[in-house]
Design a protein around this motif. Sequence first.
Motif, PDB file in Angstrom:
ATOM      1  N   VAL A 155       0.837  -1.203   0.000  1.00 62.61           N
ATOM      2  CA  VAL A 155       0.000   0.000   0.000  1.00 62.61           C
ATOM      3  C   VAL A 155       0.874   1.256   0.000  1.00 62.61           C
ATOM      4  O   VAL A 155       0.600   2.222  -0.728  1.00 62.61           O
ATOM      5  CB  VAL A 155      -0.946  -0.004   1.217  1.00 62.61           C
ATOM      6  CG1 VAL A 155      -1.684   1.322   1.334  1.00 62.61           C
ATOM      7  CG2 VAL A 155      -1.951  -1.137   1.103  1.00 62.61           C
ATOM      8  N   ILE A 159       1.039   4.362  -2.708  1.00 63.03           N
ATOM      9  CA  ILE A 159       0.876   5.780  -2.367  1.00 63.03           C
ATOM     10  C   ILE A 159       2.017   6.610  -2.941  1.00 63.03           C
ATOM     11  O   ILE A 159       1.809   7.659  -3.559  1.00 63.03           O
ATOM     12  CB  ILE A 159       0.794   5.946  -0.836  1.00 63.03           C
ATOM     13  CG1 ILE A 159      -0.524   5.363  -0.314  1.00 63.03           C
ATOM     14  CG2 ILE A 159       0.902   7.417  -0.448  1.00 63.03           C
ATOM     15  CD1 ILE A 159      -0.637   5.346   1.202  1.00 63.03           C
ATOM     16  N   HIS A 163      -0.092   7.565  -6.234  1.00 64.65           N
ATOM     17  CA  HIS A 163      -0.940   8.666  -5.774  1.00 64.65           C
ATOM     18  C   HIS A 163      -0.195   9.993  -5.676  1.00 64.65           C
ATOM     19  O   HIS A 163      -0.693  11.028  -6.145  1.00 64.65           O
ATOM     20  CB  HIS A 163      -1.565   8.310  -4.423  1.00 64.65           C
ATOM     21  CG  HIS A 163      -2.528   7.170  -4.493  1.00 64.65           C
ATOM     22  ND1 HIS A 163      -3.721   7.227  -5.171  1.00 64.65           N
ATOM     23  CD2 HIS A 163      -2.477   5.917  -3.960  1.00 64.65           C
ATOM     24  CE1 HIS A 163      -4.368   6.085  -5.059  1.00 64.65           C
ATOM     25  NE2 HIS A 163      -3.630   5.267  -4.335  1.00 64.65           N
ATOM     26  N   SER A 250      -6.693   4.602   0.134  1.00 64.23           N
ATOM     27  CA  SER A 250      -5.351   4.035   0.308  1.00 64.23           C
ATOM     28  C   SER A 250      -4.690   4.556   1.579  1.00 64.23           C
ATOM     29  O   SER A 250      -4.004   3.801   2.290  1.00 64.23           O
ATOM     30  CB  SER A 250      -4.485   4.356  -0.907  1.00 64.23           C
ATOM     31  OG  SER A 250      -4.978   3.725  -2.062  1.00 64.23           O
ATOM     32  N   GLN A 253      -6.227   2.762   4.477  1.00 65.35           N
ATOM     33  CA  GLN A 253      -5.755   1.377   4.512  1.00 65.35           C
ATOM     34  C   GLN A 253      -4.357   1.299   5.115  1.00 65.35           C
ATOM     35  O   GLN A 253      -4.072   0.420   5.943  1.00 65.35           O
ATOM     36  CB  GLN A 253      -5.752   0.794   3.094  1.00 65.35           C
ATOM     37  CG  GLN A 253      -5.455  -0.693   3.051  1.00 65.35           C
ATOM     38  CD  GLN A 253      -5.523  -1.254   1.643  1.00 65.35           C
ATOM     39  OE1 GLN A 253      -5.673  -0.513   0.670  1.00 65.35           O
ATOM     40  NE2 GLN A 253      -5.410  -2.562   1.525  1.00 65.35           N
TER      41      GLN A 253
END
Length: 342
Positions: A155, A159, A163, A250, A253
């Motif tokens: 994750v 990111i 992201h 995200s 999470q």
Amino acid sequence: MTDITHSTTKPHLLALDVARRFNAVLIELATGEQRRFKMTNSAQDFDRLVQFINTTAGSWRAALEPTGDYHRPIAHRLLQAGVDVVIVSSVAQARYREAKFNSWDKNDPKDASVILDMLKHGMVMRYVDPMVAGHHDLQELSKTYYQVTRARTKVLHAIVNHHLPLYFPEMQRYWQTTRIEWWLRFMLEFPTPAHVRQLSKEAFIDQAWELVGRKVEKTAKLTEIWQMAEHSAALPHALDCLAVETFRVSLRQAQHLNELRRSLEQCAERVLSSNQDYAQLISLPGIGPIIALTVLAEVGDIRRFAHHRQFLKYCGFDLAKLQSGTHRGREQLSKRGNARLC
């Protein structure tokens, strides 16, 4: 003087090639008779095998190759039935198979015959059932922590690599440590430069004051972020668009996995607080609670090793050297032990 063979003293041999759904079984009775069949990983087939073992007079010895965790249930049932269970090395089995058949022809019945041959020649290792030995709980705790850490890493990589370039690339400079709780809290509140610049500098500093870390010069850092958000390379996202909400998914999470990992660490410290081996392990430089948990979960009772070199070999820390003729290589760690300890 004539040798007298007492067939009754010879154990019956059982070779298992374990797979996810079906197991190839090869039995050689003390009389030399062989039986070959296939069984599923089900309670019914386990019961039938154990019933056959119990109704056949004599001792039993079984060998299998560890395959994931699929071997654990059948090995446990065999141990409960009084069978002496041992394991064969995957590397040794592959090399033995190539030497015996002069080809890399892998199939379950052939693997079962290879396991039986290795059992006859004593090319096996001791099998320790974590549930019988009493460290099954520690092993599951350690493996759960490992899986949570892997999920968290995945994750966090998403990111950073996906992201951030789209939403707020300048915040990459504050991504410094593995413990980034403040960063996640801040990004949940201010996922894009537009969320920052919708507020005045004073209002932004006041709203973000409790989000950043404690041991920092908050005013300077927040002022820097506010000024940085004015000329950002991020895509122009609307404040309430769906894309921003997916970014927050995200972030939440990652936050949840951080909390879960921390709770598992606390659980490990609580469970092992009275363990003398744990206390000795964490007293060593570079070994913390999680490494100590992993060692105890995989090894169980360290005292079962008669010599410290056996323990090092189990961990893959024994020295190995390539030597052929006059060539002698440099000694290095073999790294052919337990995969989670190497």
